[in-house]
Design an enzyme around this catalytic site. Structure first.
Site, mmCIF file in Angstrom:
data_model
loop_
_atom_site.group_PDB
_atom_site.id
_atom_site.type_symbol
_atom_site.label_atom_id
_atom_site.label_comp_id
_atom_site.label_asym_id
_atom_site.label_seq_id
_atom_site.Cartn_x
_atom_site.Cartn_y
_atom_site.Cartn_z
ATOM 1 N N ASN A 98 34.924 29.179 50.121
ATOM 2 C CA ASN A 98 35.608 28.052 50.758
ATOM 3 C C ASN A 98 34.719 27.545 51.889
ATOM 4 O OD1 ASN A 98 37.736 27.020 52.970
ATOM 5 N ND2 ASN A 98 38.681 26.821 50.961
ATOM 6 N N CYS A 129 41.790 20.806 56.486
ATOM 7 C CA CYS A 129 42.359 21.736 57.454
ATOM 8 C C CYS A 129 42.975 20.986 58.623
ATOM 9 C CB CYS A 129 41.299 22.692 57.972
ATOM 10 S SG CYS A 129 42.019 23.951 59.025
#
Ligand SMILES: Cc1cc2nc3c(=O)[nH]c(=O)nc-3n(C[C@H](O)[C@H](O)[C@H](O)COP(=O)(O)O)c2cc1C
Length: 300
Positions: A98, A129
Site C-alpha cells: 500500500n 486517506c
C-alpha cells in the site's frame, strides 16, 4: 472449485485478502492465523520517508465500528526494505504494498525505490486517506488528478496497480473511470468514511485530530453500493471492502460485483476472520452451484 482471481498478468490464489493498516506487515499475525491461506496481504501504507503519525489517541470505538486517525505512521521505504521485506519474503501469499504520499512525486518515488523487490506482487495506491493533511485525499477526489497519477505510476512498474478509492466524493464512478483510463489494473472500494465522535465530558472531539476514518459494520452498505456502481462503470476488477465481518458480508460484496475482498476492522476482533470468510464463501458456492468467483458477476 476455482477461487483464483486474475489482475493484470498475475493471479491471486483466492479472493480474501487482509486490508491495509489492519494487519501491519503480517508478522504480528503469524501466530494467530494461517498466513499461507490469505488471498493477499495488503500492507500498512508506506511513504518515502518514515512518519510518526498523529498524536494519541488515534482510535475510538463507535456503536458499529471505529474511527481512526493514524496519520499514515509507517517505517518509510528504507525501513520497509530492511525490516519488513525479510519476513514478507518467506510468505507464500501475495504481498501487495500500500503506497501513500502527499505529492504525485512522493508516490512515484516509493515505487521507484521498491519495485526491484520480487517479494512485492503489486501495489495498492492509497489516494484516499482522510487522516493526513495533504494525505492524498485531494488526489482521490479529482478525476483529472487520479488519471494523471495513475498514468505516472503505470509507467514506473509492470506489476499490478490497484487504485484505492475514497467514498468521500460525490460520484465515485467518475474517479474509478479516471483510474481505469490512467492504466489501473483494478480498483479497491472503499477506504474509510469521514466520521467524528465527541467526548461530551471533555467537551471536545474524542481524538485530537477531530475527524477520522470510520470503518467496520457501519460502513458496509456504503462499500457495497460503491462496489455495485463502480463495477458497472469500469471493465477492470473491483476489490470490495468495508465492514466485512463474516462470510455472508463477503458474499454480499461478491454478488454486488466484487472480484476480490479485503478484511479490515474484523481482524481486530478475530485475527482469523479471513480464513473463516474463505471457508464460508466456499460453502456458499457449493450450495449455490457456483464453480468460480466469476459466477457471481453481473448477478443483478
Ligand atoms: C487502524 C486503521 C489503519 C488504516 N490504515 C490504512 C492505510 O495505511 N492505507 C489504506 O489504504 N487504508 C488504511 N485503512 C483503511 C482500511 O484498509 C479499510 O479501507 C477500511 O478500514 C474499511 O474496511 P473495514 O471496514 O473492513 O475496516 C486503515 C484502517 C484502519 C481501521
Amino acid at each position: 472449485m476455482d477461487l483464483s482471481i486474475k489482475i493484470k498478468n498475475k493471479t491471486l490464489p483466492n479472493p480474501v485478502g487482509v486490508a491495509s493498516g489492519t494487519f501491519g506487515y503480517g508478522e504480528e499475525y503469524a501466530p494467530l492465523t494461517d498466513l499461507s491461506k490469505l488471498g493477499a496481504i495488503y500492507t500498512k501504507a508506506v511513504t518515502v520517508e518514515p512518519r510518526p503519525g498523529n498524536p494519541l489517541p488515534r482510535l475510538v470505538e463507535t456503536p458499529a465500528g471505529m474511527i481512526n486517525s493514524i496519520g499514515l505512521a509507517n517505517v518509510g521505504t528504507k525501513g520497509f526494505l530492511e525490516e519488513k521485506i525479510p519476513f514478507l519474503k518467506t510468505l507464500s501469499c501475495p504481498v501487495i504494498l500500500n503506497v501513500a504520499g502527499s505529492l504525485e512525486e512522493d508516490y512515484a518515488e516509493v515505487i521507484r525505490r521498491v519495485d526491484f523487490q520480487d517479494a512485492i506482487w503489486g501495489y495498492e495506491v492509497n489516494i484516499s486517506c482522510p487522516n493526513v493533511k495533504h494525505g492524498g485525499l485531494a488526489f482521490g477526489t479529482d478525476p483529472v488528478q487520479v488519471e494523471r497519477l495513475t498514468s505516472t505510476l503505470r509507467k514506473l512498474t509492470d506489476k499490478p496497480l490497484i487504485m484505492k478509492l475514497t467514498p468521500n466524493v460525490t460520484d465515485i464512478t467518475a474517479i474509478a473511470r479516471a483510474a481505469e483510463a490512467g492504466g489501473a489494473d483494478a480498483v479497491a472500494c472503499i477506504n474509510t468514511v469521514m466520521g467524528m465522535v465527541v467526548d461530551i465530558h471533555k467537551r471536545k472531539p474524542a481524538i485530537p485530530a477531530g475527524t477520522g476514518g470510520l470503518s467496520g459494520p457501519a460502513i458496509k452498505p456504503v462499500g457495497i453500493a460503491a462496489v455495485y456502481r463502480v463495477s458497472k462503470a469500469v471493465n477492470i476488477p473491483v476489490i470490495g471492502l468495508g465492514g466485512i465481518m463474516n462470510a455472508d458480508d463477503a458474499v454480499e460484496y461478491l454478488l454486488a460485483g466484487a472480484s476480490a475482498l479485503q478484511i479490515g476492522t474484523a481482524n481486530f476482533i478475530d485475527p482469523d476472520t479471513s480464513g473463516k470468510v474463505l471457508a464460508g464463501i466456499k460453502k456458499y458456492m457449493r450450495e449455490a452451484g457456483f464453480t468460480k468467483i466469476s459466477d457471481f458477476h453481473g448477478y443483478f
